[in-house]
Design a protein around this motif. Structure first.
Motif, PDB file in Angstrom:
ATOM      1  N   LYS A  65      51.330  52.524  38.564  1.00 16.19           N
ATOM      2  CA  LYS A  65      52.016  50.274  38.760  1.00 16.19           C
ATOM      3  C   LYS A  65      51.441  49.701  37.699  1.00 16.19           C
ATOM      4  N   ASP A  66      52.266  48.805  37.441  1.00 13.89           N
ATOM      5  CA  ASP A  66      52.020  47.931  36.475  1.00 13.89           C
ATOM      6  C   ASP A  66      50.313  47.878  35.968  1.00 13.89           C
ATOM      7  N   ASN A  67      50.013  47.561  38.484  1.00 12.52           N
ATOM      8  CA  ASN A  67      48.600  46.542  37.739  1.00 12.52           C
ATOM      9  C   ASN A  67      47.251  47.416  37.319  1.00 12.52           C
ATOM     10  N   TYR A  68      47.577  49.227  37.376  1.00 12.12           N
ATOM     11  CA  TYR A  68      46.816  50.313  38.121  1.00 12.12           C
ATOM     12  C   TYR A  68      47.247  51.005  36.257  1.00 12.12           C
ATOM     13  N   ARG A  69      48.411  50.620  35.779  1.00 10.18           N
ATOM     14  CA  ARG A  69      48.604  51.096  34.459  1.00 10.18           C
ATOM     15  C   ARG A  69      48.006  50.391  33.294  1.00 10.18           C
ATOM     16  N   MET A  70      47.858  48.799  33.547  1.00 10.67           N
ATOM     17  CA  MET A  70      46.586  47.881  32.764  1.00 10.67           C
ATOM     18  C   MET A  70      45.711  48.372  32.851  1.00 10.67           C
ATOM     19  N   VAL A  71      44.806  47.963  34.141  1.00  8.35           N
ATOM     20  CA  VAL A  71      43.651  48.689  34.374  1.00  8.35           C
ATOM     21  C   VAL A  71      43.333  50.618  33.414  1.00  8.35           C
TER      22      VAL A  71
ATOM     23  N   ASP B 290      34.211  48.677  29.551  1.00 10.11           N
ATOM     24  CA  ASP B 290      33.700  48.489  31.404  1.00 10.11           C
ATOM     25  C   ASP B 290      34.255  47.300  32.117  1.00 10.11           C
ATOM     26  N   GLN B 291      34.681  47.778  33.454  1.00  5.46           N
ATOM     27  CA  GLN B 291      34.951  46.982  34.927  1.00  5.46           C
ATOM     28  C   GLN B 291      34.599  45.486  34.253  1.00  5.46           C
ATOM     29  N   GLU B 292      33.414  45.355  34.003  1.00  5.79           N
ATOM     30  CA  GLU B 292      33.275  44.106  34.184  1.00  5.79           C
ATOM     31  C   GLU B 292      33.895  43.275  33.125  1.00  5.79           C
ATOM     32  N   GLU B 293      34.075  43.770  32.215  1.00  4.31           N
ATOM     33  CA  GLU B 293      35.035  42.792  30.403  1.00  4.31           C
ATOM     34  C   GLU B 293      36.730  43.446  31.131  1.00  4.31           C
ATOM     35  N   ILE B 294      36.987  43.907  32.016  1.00  5.79           N
ATOM     36  CA  ILE B 294      38.365  44.022  32.472  1.00  5.79           C
ATOM     37  C   ILE B 294      38.507  43.227  33.378  1.00  5.79           C
ATOM     38  N   SER B 295      37.072  42.749  34.311  1.00  8.03           N
ATOM     39  CA  SER B 295      37.626  41.856  35.564  1.00  8.03           C
ATOM     40  C   SER B 295      37.214  40.564  34.730  1.00  8.03           C
ATOM     41  N   GLU B 296      37.349  40.156  33.939  1.00  7.79           N
ATOM     42  CA  GLU B 296      36.987  39.372  32.865  1.00  7.79           C
ATOM     43  C   GLU B 296      38.184  39.116  32.429  1.00  7.79           C
ATOM     44  N   ILE B 297      38.809  39.902  31.649  1.00  5.34           N
ATOM     45  CA  ILE B 297      39.920  39.795  30.839  1.00  5.34           C
ATOM     46  C   ILE B 297      41.296  39.407  31.621  1.00  5.34           C
ATOM     47  N   LEU B 298      41.560  40.257  32.721  1.00  9.99           N
ATOM     48  CA  LEU B 298      41.852  40.220  33.694  1.00  9.99           C
ATOM     49  C   LEU B 298      42.284  39.072  34.532  1.00  9.99           C
ATOM     50  N   ASN B 299      41.168  38.214  34.418  1.00 10.35           N
ATOM     51  CA  ASN B 299      40.125  37.044  35.792  1.00 10.35           C
ATOM     52  C   ASN B 299      40.627  37.122  37.091  1.00 10.35           C
ATOM     53  N   ILE B 300      40.433  38.613  37.162  1.00 10.09           N
ATOM     54  CA  ILE B 300      39.983  39.657  38.334  1.00 10.09           C
ATOM     55  C   ILE B 300      37.962  38.967  38.713  1.00 10.09           C
ATOM     56  N   SER B 301      37.967  39.206  40.309  1.00  6.60           N
ATOM     57  CA  SER B 301      36.479  39.490  40.853  1.00  6.60           C
ATOM     58  C   SER B 301      36.395  41.205  40.356  1.00  6.60           C
TER      59      SER B 301
ATOM     60  N   ALA C  54      34.488  43.389  42.135  1.00  7.76           N
ATOM     61  CA  ALA C  54      35.359  43.935  43.498  1.00  7.76           C
ATOM     62  C   ALA C  54      36.071  44.491  43.551  1.00  7.76           C
ATOM     63  N   ASN C  55      37.345  43.773  43.136  1.00  5.12           N
ATOM     64  CA  ASN C  55      38.199  43.747  43.096  1.00  5.12           C
ATOM     65  C   ASN C  55      39.060  45.000  41.759  1.00  5.12           C
ATOM     66  N   CYS C  56      38.555  44.821  41.010  1.00  2.79           N
ATOM     67  CA  CYS C  56      38.637  45.932  39.619  1.00  2.79           C
ATOM     68  C   CYS C  56      38.087  46.946  39.692  1.00  2.79           C
ATOM     69  N   ARG C  57      36.949  46.754  40.677  1.00  8.63           N
ATOM     70  CA  ARG C  57      36.231  48.567  40.549  1.00  8.63           C
ATOM     71  C   ARG C  57      36.793  48.582  41.624  1.00  8.63           C
ATOM     72  N   THR C  58      37.797  48.010  42.906  1.00  5.51           N
ATOM     73  CA  THR C  58      39.193  48.893  43.544  1.00  5.51           C
ATOM     74  C   THR C  58      40.394  49.008  42.795  1.00  5.51           C
ATOM     75  N   THR C  59      41.072  48.335  41.999  1.00  4.35           N
ATOM     76  CA  THR C  59      41.958  48.497  41.555  1.00  4.35           C
ATOM     77  C   THR C  59      41.691  49.915  40.863  1.00  4.35           C
ATOM     78  N   LEU C  60      40.973  50.161  39.703  1.00  7.11           N
ATOM     79  CA  LEU C  60      40.987  51.225  39.271  1.00  7.11           C
ATOM     80  C   LEU C  60      40.514  52.770  39.943  1.00  7.11           C
ATOM     81  N   SER C  61      39.494  52.642  40.877  1.00  9.46           N
ATOM     82  CA  SER C  61      39.549  53.677  41.443  1.00  9.46           C
ATOM     83  C   SER C  61      40.664  53.920  42.555  1.00  9.46           C
ATOM     84  N   ARG C  62      41.742  52.708  43.363  1.00 12.30           N
ATOM     85  CA  ARG C  62      42.778  53.048  43.018  1.00 12.30           C
ATOM     86  C   ARG C  62      44.061  53.969  42.290  1.00 12.30           C
ATOM     87  N   ALA C  63      43.669  53.396  41.079  1.00  9.44           N
ATOM     88  CA  ALA C  63      44.100  53.987  39.885  1.00  9.44           C
ATOM     89  C   ALA C  63      44.150  55.239  39.236  1.00  9.44           C
ATOM     90  N   LYS C  64      42.675  55.206  39.762  1.00 11.06           N
ATOM     91  CA  LYS C  64      42.580  56.914  39.177  1.00 11.06           C
ATOM     92  C   LYS C  64      42.716  57.832  40.586  1.00 11.06           C
TER      93      LYS C  64
END
Length: 183
Positions: A134-140, A150-161, A163-173
């Protein structure tokens, strides 16, 4: 003296003086890597070429803002990534789920019991599996594993929280693990 023999700092100084040959030399040195970054995000070779070139134009216009606090390549890479993500968001139905509103909890550190030998997979197979997510998984995953953010930088780049970044990354993995298990 040929510009190809000059150090990047010398080329940047010439670029700040509007030397087009120096700009061309920088483009030649970095274009392949920047194209690959753009391609992994926009998923289309023609758009990636356009995004990369527009990113270079933006970088040359903003070159006076470059302060050498980071390597030039890292500075340019950040511009290309941001421009690629902006392009992708504008031109697709890309929507990262607002996982902060979802009320269920994901156990991110749950052990995965797969009997797949991931050691035998080739890089091309892994990259293809990432492209098919999925696009959001691929992007993360691209930003995390390939670009090294890192997750903090990704959350800034994608403009998401965060916690959202951590969860999306976990699901993407997990999605990537499942995809690779079927290979």
């Amino acid at each position: 003296m040929s510009l190809s023999a000059l150090h990047i700092d010398e080329l940047i100084t010439l670029c700040k003086q509007k030397n087009q040959r120096a700009e061309s030399e920088i483009y030649d040195r970095y274009s392949k890597a920047m194209y690959n970054i753009a391609y992994r995000i926009v998923k289309d070779e023609h758009y990636a070429e356009d995004v990369m070139q527009e990113g270079f134009l933006k970088a040359f216009v903003k070159l006076s803002d470059y302060r050498a606090e980071v390597a030039f390549g890292a500075w340019l890479k950040r511009i290309i990534i941001n421009h690629s993500i902006d392009f992708y968001k504008k031109n697709t139905a890309f929507q990262i789920e607002d996982l902060d509103r979802i009320l269920y909890k994901v156990e991110e550190d749950a052990p995965i019991e797969l009997e797949t030998n991931f050691q035998n997979l080739k890089v091309a197979q892994i990259l293809q599996a990432i492209q098919n997510l999925k696009d959001n998984y691929r992007m993360v995953l691209t930003l995390f594993f390939i670009e090294g953010y890192d997750q903090e930088e990704i959350s800034e780049i994608l403009n998401i929280s965060y916690a959202n970044c951590r969860t999306t990354l976990s699901r993407a993995k997990e999605s990537l693990r499942q995809s690779l298990a079927s290979i």
